[in-house]
Design a protein around this motif. Structure first.
Motif, short mmCIF file in Angstrom:
data_model
loop_
_atom_site.label_atom_id
_atom_site.label_comp_id
_atom_site.label_asym_id
_atom_site.label_seq_id
_atom_site.Cartn_x
_atom_site.Cartn_y
_atom_site.Cartn_z
N SER A 42 8.62 36.82 60.28
CA SER A 42 8.85 36.45 61.67
C SER A 42 7.56 35.87 62.24
CB SER A 42 9.27 37.67 62.48
OG SER A 42 8.19 38.58 62.60
N VAL A 43 7.67 35.14 63.33
CA VAL A 43 6.49 34.51 63.91
C VAL A 43 5.45 35.56 64.32
CG1 VAL A 43 5.63 33.17 65.87
CG2 VAL A 43 7.68 32.43 64.66
N SER A 44 5.90 36.62 64.96
CA SER A 44 4.96 37.65 65.42
C SER A 44 4.30 38.37 64.25
CB SER A 44 5.67 38.66 66.33
OG SER A 44 6.75 39.26 65.64
N HIS A 45 5.09 38.69 63.21
CA HIS A 45 4.53 39.36 62.03
C HIS A 45 3.56 38.44 61.30
CE1 HIS A 45 5.33 41.87 58.13
NE2 HIS A 45 4.10 42.00 58.59
N PHE A 46 3.93 37.17 61.17
CA PHE A 46 3.06 36.20 60.52
C PHE A 46 1.74 36.05 61.27
CE2 PHE A 46 1.56 31.75 60.45
CZ PHE A 46 1.17 31.68 59.13
N ARG A 47 1.82 35.94 62.60
CA ARG A 47 0.61 35.77 63.40
C ARG A 47 -0.34 36.96 63.21
NH1 ARG A 47 2.87 34.92 67.92
NH2 ARG A 47 2.62 32.66 68.16
N ARG A 48 0.22 38.18 63.26
CA ARG A 48 -0.61 39.38 63.09
C ARG A 48 -1.21 39.45 61.69
NH1 ARG A 48 3.76 41.93 65.64
NH2 ARG A 48 4.44 42.75 63.62
N THR A 49 -0.39 39.18 60.67
CA THR A 49 -0.84 39.25 59.29
C THR A 49 -1.92 38.22 59.00
OG1 THR A 49 1.35 40.01 58.58
CG2 THR A 49 -0.10 39.14 56.87
N PHE A 50 -1.69 37.00 59.44
CA PHE A 50 -2.66 35.93 59.21
C PHE A 50 -4.00 36.27 59.84
CE2 PHE A 50 -4.80 31.92 59.45
CZ PHE A 50 -4.27 31.14 58.45
N HIS A 51 -3.97 36.74 61.08
CA HIS A 51 -5.21 37.06 61.78
C HIS A 51 -5.93 38.23 61.13
CE1 HIS A 51 -8.07 38.02 64.94
NE2 HIS A 51 -7.81 36.84 65.48
N SER A 52 -5.21 39.23 60.64
CA SER A 52 -5.85 40.39 60.02
C SER A 52 -6.54 40.02 58.71
CB SER A 52 -4.81 41.49 59.76
OG SER A 52 -3.91 41.12 58.73
N ILE A 53 -6.00 39.00 58.03
CA ILE A 53 -6.58 38.59 56.74
C ILE A 53 -7.70 37.57 56.93
CG2 ILE A 53 -6.08 37.38 54.57
CD1 ILE A 53 -3.22 38.54 54.80
N MET A 54 -7.46 36.54 57.72
CA MET A 54 -8.40 35.43 57.83
C MET A 54 -9.35 35.56 59.01
SD MET A 54 -7.52 33.83 55.19
CE MET A 54 -8.59 32.41 55.34
N GLY A 55 -9.10 36.52 59.89
CA GLY A 55 -9.98 36.67 61.05
C GLY A 55 -9.83 35.55 62.04
N ALA A 56 -8.73 34.83 61.97
CA ALA A 56 -8.50 33.69 62.86
C ALA A 56 -7.01 33.52 63.09
CB ALA A 56 -9.07 32.41 62.26
N ALA A 57 -6.65 32.97 64.23
CA ALA A 57 -5.26 32.62 64.49
C ALA A 57 -4.87 31.46 63.57
CB ALA A 57 -5.08 32.23 65.95
N PRO A 58 -3.60 31.36 63.17
CA PRO A 58 -3.17 30.28 62.27
C PRO A 58 -3.54 28.89 62.76
CG PRO A 58 -1.43 31.91 62.52
CD PRO A 58 -2.49 32.28 63.51
N LEU A 59 -3.34 28.62 64.03
CA LEU A 59 -3.63 27.28 64.53
C LEU A 59 -5.13 27.01 64.62
CD1 LEU A 59 -0.82 26.81 67.20
CD2 LEU A 59 -0.84 26.20 64.78
N ASP A 60 -5.94 28.07 64.82
CA ASP A 60 -7.39 27.90 64.76
C ASP A 60 -7.82 27.54 63.35
OD1 ASP A 60 -7.76 28.42 67.42
OD2 ASP A 60 -8.25 30.53 67.16
N PHE A 61 -7.19 28.19 62.37
CA PHE A 61 -7.51 27.88 60.97
C PHE A 61 -7.09 26.45 60.62
CE2 PHE A 61 -6.63 27.71 56.44
CZ PHE A 61 -7.81 28.21 55.92
N LEU A 62 -5.94 26.02 61.13
CA LEU A 62 -5.49 24.65 60.92
C LEU A 62 -6.51 23.67 61.47
CD1 LEU A 62 -3.45 22.37 60.36
CD2 LEU A 62 -2.31 22.97 62.52
N ASN A 63 -7.01 23.94 62.67
CA ASN A 63 -8.00 23.05 63.26
C ASN A 63 -9.31 23.04 62.48
OD1 ASN A 63 -6.44 22.00 65.32
ND2 ASN A 63 -6.97 23.62 66.76
N SER A 64 -9.70 24.19 61.93
CA SER A 64 -10.93 24.24 61.12
C SER A 64 -10.77 23.40 59.86
CB SER A 64 -11.30 25.68 60.77
OG SER A 64 -10.50 26.18 59.72
N THR A 65 -9.56 23.40 59.28
CA THR A 65 -9.29 22.57 58.11
C THR A 65 -9.37 21.10 58.47
OG1 THR A 65 -7.83 24.30 57.24
CG2 THR A 65 -7.61 22.11 56.28
N ARG A 66 -8.87 20.75 59.64
CA ARG A 66 -8.95 19.36 60.09
C ARG A 66 -10.39 18.93 60.33
NH1 ARG A 66 -3.83 20.01 64.30
NH2 ARG A 66 -2.21 19.29 62.84
N ILE A 67 -11.19 19.82 60.90
CA ILE A 67 -12.60 19.49 61.15
C ILE A 67 -13.35 19.37 59.83
CG2 ILE A 67 -14.75 20.34 62.17
CD1 ILE A 67 -12.68 19.23 64.17
#
Length: 319
Positions: free
Chosen positions: A227-252
């Protein structure tokens, strides 16, 4: 109730040489302390390490793996990890950082885009291999290190060949191990899944290959069957960043490569990496790199002209 301490994960950006995206870090400077770091880190390229002495532990997200002298490590990009030696020891390492896609691009054209897939968290990944069990892996890794140190005539061509052989050996190992775990998979269906890098690996791979396109968090969550909420929590706990923040870092990250390797305008580069306005690109670039893109391009080109050694940029946490 005490507030949970925020986990900080460092992003280390390696500016690999454009024409030969391989970097060797070796020598006495690369002795690893026994002190355990309070944070994990990940980087934008593949890391291959050779432990020359002593022993210790590598921590990955949710997993600790011991190492000893003679071990070879292979850490894919985007995988949070840290290394520390056993008490009273300082293990000595040599590290090779490489971008396989760029290294093999002229050899295999579009097929090179798949060159890092077996060295990613999607697979049943073996992070550490010992020279007694995998003598060929150890020989190839050490041969690459020696070639990069000595830089004899045509060493870059030789390194490419050795790196290709090393890659194929790793591919064989991981393919064989993945086949062995197909049957036990069915038995594990009802067990509770540990929230580790495997749960979001599909999202990481999708971002890596499609960062230039519009990507929604719903799309990423669906790829991971969460689910979106579970994915958001899981992603942040692993990567230390929100999914869209990580997407932007990849773009940069890709924008930095284009700023170094092309004369394209800032506007053109911002559009190529997926930003819909120059203002949002500039804001995001400043947030991660701490200088405007035009200034970063000038400073980087001047630095590379004065010194061919690639730099390592460390970003603590996610601003």
């Amino acid at each position: 109730m005490a507030r949970r301490k925020r986990v900080i994960i460092e992003y280390r950006h390696y500016n690999l040489p454009l024409n030969f995206p391989v970097l060797l870090l070796s020598g006495d400077r690369w002795r690893i302390s026994e002190k355990k770091s309070g944070r994990l880190h990940f980087h934008n390229c593949l890391e291959i390490g050779v432990c020359h002495s002593d022993s210790g532990t590598m921590d990955f997200e949710g997993k600790s793996v011991p190492f000893q002298a003679g071990d070879i490590t292979c850490v894919p990009r985007h995988l949070p990890h840290t290394t520390y030696s056993s008490p009273g020891q300082e293990s000595l390492w040599s590290y090779i950082f490489v971008d396989p896609e760029e290294l093999f691009r002229n050899m295999f054209n579009d097929a090179a885009m798949n060159f890092e897939s077996p060295m990613s968290p999607i697979q049943n990944y073996r992070y550490i291999m010992n020279k007694k069990e995998y003598p060929k892996i150890y020989f190839l890794a050490c041969s690459i290190i020696e070639e990069l140190k000595e830089q004899k005539f045509n060493y870059q061509a030789n390194v490419k060949g050795l790196m290709l052989s090393l890659y194929i050996e790793l591919l064989r190992i991981h393919s064989a191990e993945n086949q062995q775990i197909e049957e036990p998979k069915a038995e594990a269906k009802d067990t509770k899944k540990e929230e580790n890098i495997l749960m979001i690996s599909n999202a990481l791979e999708y971002i890596h290959k499609n960062y230039m396109q519009p990507i929604s968090i719903e799309e990423l969550a669906d790829l991971c069957h969460l689910s979106v909420s579970h994915f958001r929590r899981t992603f942040h706990s692993i990567m230390g960043a929100a999914p869209l923040d990580f997407l932007n870092s990849t773009r940069i990250d890709e924008a930095c490569r284009l700023l170094r390797s092309t004369e394209d305008s800032i506007l053109s580069i911002s559009e190529q990496v997926g930003f819909h306005s120059i203002s949002s690109f500039n804001r995001c670039f400043m947030k991660l790199m701490e200088v405007p893109p035009r200034v970063w391009r000038k400073q980087t080109l001047q630095s590379e002209a004065n010194s061919p050694k690639a730099s390592i940029l460390e970003f603590t946490g996610w601003m």
